[in-house]
Design an enzyme around this catalytic site. Structure first.
Site, PDB file in Angstrom:
ATOM      1  N   ARG A   1      44.124  51.885  49.912  1.00  0.00           N
ATOM      2  CA  ARG A   1      44.360  50.514  50.351  1.00  0.00           C
ATOM      3  C   ARG A   1      45.072  50.421  51.689  1.00  0.00           C
ATOM      4  NH1 ARG A   1      45.612  47.857  44.329  1.00  0.00           N
ATOM      5  NH2 ARG A   1      43.435  47.244  43.959  1.00  0.00           N
TER       6      ARG A   1
ATOM      7  N   SER B   1      51.396  56.832  39.688  1.00  0.00           N
ATOM      8  CA  SER B   1      51.132  55.587  38.980  1.00  0.00           C
ATOM      9  C   SER B   1      52.071  55.473  37.791  1.00  0.00           C
ATOM     10  CB  SER B   1      49.676  55.534  38.486  1.00  0.00           C
ATOM     11  OG  SER B   1      49.458  54.398  37.672  1.00  0.00           O
TER      12      SER B   1
ATOM     13  N   ARG C   1      47.508  45.492  27.907  1.00  0.00           N
ATOM     14  CA  ARG C   1      48.561  46.084  27.078  1.00  0.00           C
ATOM     15  C   ARG C   1      48.572  45.435  25.694  1.00  0.00           C
ATOM     16  NH1 ARG C   1      50.025  46.918  32.189  1.00  0.00           N
ATOM     17  NH2 ARG C   1      51.505  48.584  32.753  1.00  0.00           N
TER      18      ARG C   1
ATOM     19  N   ASP D   1      50.759  45.939  44.338  1.00  0.00           N
ATOM     20  CA  ASP D   1      49.487  45.222  44.223  1.00  0.00           C
ATOM     21  C   ASP D   1      49.453  43.980  45.098  1.00  0.00           C
ATOM     22  OD1 ASP D   1      48.209  46.985  42.569  1.00  0.00           O
ATOM     23  OD2 ASP D   1      48.494  45.831  40.729  1.00  0.00           O
TER      24      ASP D   1
ATOM     25  N   GLY E   1      41.141  51.136  35.463  1.00  0.00           N
ATOM     26  CA  GLY E   1      42.113  52.222  35.421  1.00  0.00           C
ATOM     27  C   GLY E   1      43.013  52.155  34.204  1.00  0.00           C
TER      28      GLY E   1
ATOM     29  N   ARG F   1      41.167  43.334  45.392  1.00  0.00           N
ATOM     30  CA  ARG F   1      42.347  42.868  46.114  1.00  0.00           C
ATOM     31  C   ARG F   1      42.117  42.824  47.622  1.00  0.00           C
ATOM     32  NH1 ARG F   1      45.441  41.680  42.248  1.00  0.00           N
ATOM     33  NH2 ARG F   1      45.699  42.993  40.398  1.00  0.00           N
TER      34      ARG F   1
END
Length: 452
Positions: A348, A174, A34, A317, A101, A389
């Site tokens: 996931r 998202s 960001r 996450d 992403g 992850r």
């Protein structure tokens, strides 16, 4: 990755250790990417101290340089100096997003506010992730956008600036679509007013808004949840990137599993990251937690408590971190609100359930939930699906397993934490990091029952 098995006659986890451990957690990926975009849009040069240096952030940095943004890196990447263009990019270009992403979702609105033809593409894994909510939003704002027939990458933006206006956005898949639009909005010709339906991962939007303020732009949020951003641009503003809270979750979980004490400095009550709330979940599981303004410490107590149900939709996450160690608890653990995690680097929920089944652990899943039952994990080959992850979460389970868990793709941790295996070994000497580039070939145990 492998972990030396403990004495079969002994407990599956070491007794608590009083020796404290200060973890070396790299910078936040979410903040780094960001801040890169906001600095690129700002007037002047921004110094980003302690940025995350990983596959995703390097892909984002390279994408920005491909549209004319100058980024100068200090020796050993101690800081990056980003010289912004004072607005959106011009001239077009081809942007390779790799697996990132955030690049595929933050950069198209930034480009659409500029001029020229921009082509965004990425890996097969990134092409499989949804982009239609973003492309539909850009189209409604007047951008000319072309995609693959199924709405995925490659994405072509014929940019001629954007006027803003009113917009309703589906945020159920998202929060990154909203963050990308909000960060680009000060570069539009007229105000943008967004009404978001079904927003997931709200803390990431709060992070976006806080960083926008840091770079000189305010967004007004009404009681009805609508967010308005007016034109005005950004000003350069130096920033020190705090440690990544999602990444820290693995080391905090390792403390809970092994009875050790782990402190992460620079990550405390003043954090911008919602994923720090994971330590409160560990508290429910029996760990001792201390959060000060600028540090967080977790101490394992030698046992993990289960028997609880937790909504992790805002911190999804980290749900894999909890799910991976849940077999070591004394009762089932149910995790809810995580349906959008099926659309990440992998599905996931399904991948965690299959890997736990390979370890002999019983699980149950639904569209947005996962229940993990207690069990003594058996030796297994963990299928990572190129998902960093998954690899890191199951490495922590290996610390409490009576046999050996092996990752089929240990190097995929480079997406966010290239030094993960070495750091986990420094914390837990019983953990044997894989050789660089190693691919496991050992077999897996027979799957346990799994109820869909």
């Amino acid at each position: 990755m492998s972990v030396r098995p403990p004495d079969p006659a002994g407990p599956p986890r070491p007794a608590p250790s009083s020796a404290p451990f200060t973890a070396r957690v790299p910078g936040s990926k979410s903040i780094t990417n960001r801040a890169l975009l906001l600095a690129a849009a700002a007037v002047g040069t921004t110094r980003l101290r302690a940025p995350l240096v990983s596959d995703d952030t390097l892909a984002f940095r390279t994408a920005l340089t491909g549209v004319g943004v100058r980024v100068d890196a200090a020796p050993h990447d101690a800081y990056w100096d980003v010289t912004g263009g004072g607005g959106a990019p011009a001239g077009g270009g081809r942007i390779w997003c790799a697996d990132a992403g955030t690049a595929a979702r933050f950069l198209p609105p930034f480009a659409a506010a500029g001029s020229g033809t921009f082509v965004f593409d990425g890996s097969a894994q990134l092409r499989a992730r949804p982009s239609r909510p973003l492309t539909d939003a850009l189209t409604r704002l007047g951008a000319t956008v072309r995609t693959a027939p199924d709405g995925s990458l490659p994405l072509v933006v014929d940019a001629a600036g954007l006027d803003g206006g009113g917009l309703t956005l589906d945020g159920s898949l998202s929060s990154q679509y909203l963050s990308g639009l909000l960060m680009a909005a000060p570069l539009f010709r007229t105000p943008l007013v967004v009404d978001v339906a079904g927003l997931v991962s709200r803390p990431y939007v709060d992070m976006t808004l806080a960083l926008m303020r840091h770079f000189g732009t305010e967004a007004a949020e009404g009681p009805d949840g609508r967010i308005e951003v007016r034109p005005g641009g950004y000003e350069a503003a130096d920033l020190t990137v705090e440690p990544d809270a999602s990444t820290a979750s693995y080391l905090f979980a390792a403390a809970a599993v092994t009875g050790r004490t782990v402190t992460v400095p620079g990550l405390g009550a003043g954090s911008l990251q919602g994923d720090l709330r994971f330590v409160e979940v560990l508290r429910r599981a029996g760990a001792r937690v201390e959060v000060t303004w600028d540090a967080t410490t977790v101490t394992g107590t030698g046992r993990l408590r289960g028997g609880f149900d937790v909504d992790m939709g805002d911190i999804s996450d980290t749900f894999m971190t909890l799910a991976a160690i849940a077999p070591l608890a004394d009762a089932p653990v149910t995790i809810r609100g995580i349906g959008h995690a099926r659309l990440k680097e992998s599905d996931r929920i399904a991948v965690v359930a299959r890997n736990l089944a390979a370890c002999g652990v019983v699980t149950e899943t639904g569209p947005d939930r996962l229940t993990v039952h207690p069990g003594r994990p058996e030796p297994a080959l963990i299928a990572c699906h190129r998902d960093h992850r998954i690899a890191m979460a199951f490495s922590v389970l290996g610390l409490g397993a009576p046999g050996v868990l092996t990752l089929d793709d240990p190097d995929c941790v480079g997406k966010t934490f290239p030094g993960f295996h070495a750091e986990l070994n420094r914390l837990c000497p019983e953990y044997e990091p894989p050789a660089p580039g190693a691919l496991a070939t050992s077999g897996a145990a027979a799957p346990a029952p799994h109820r869909q």
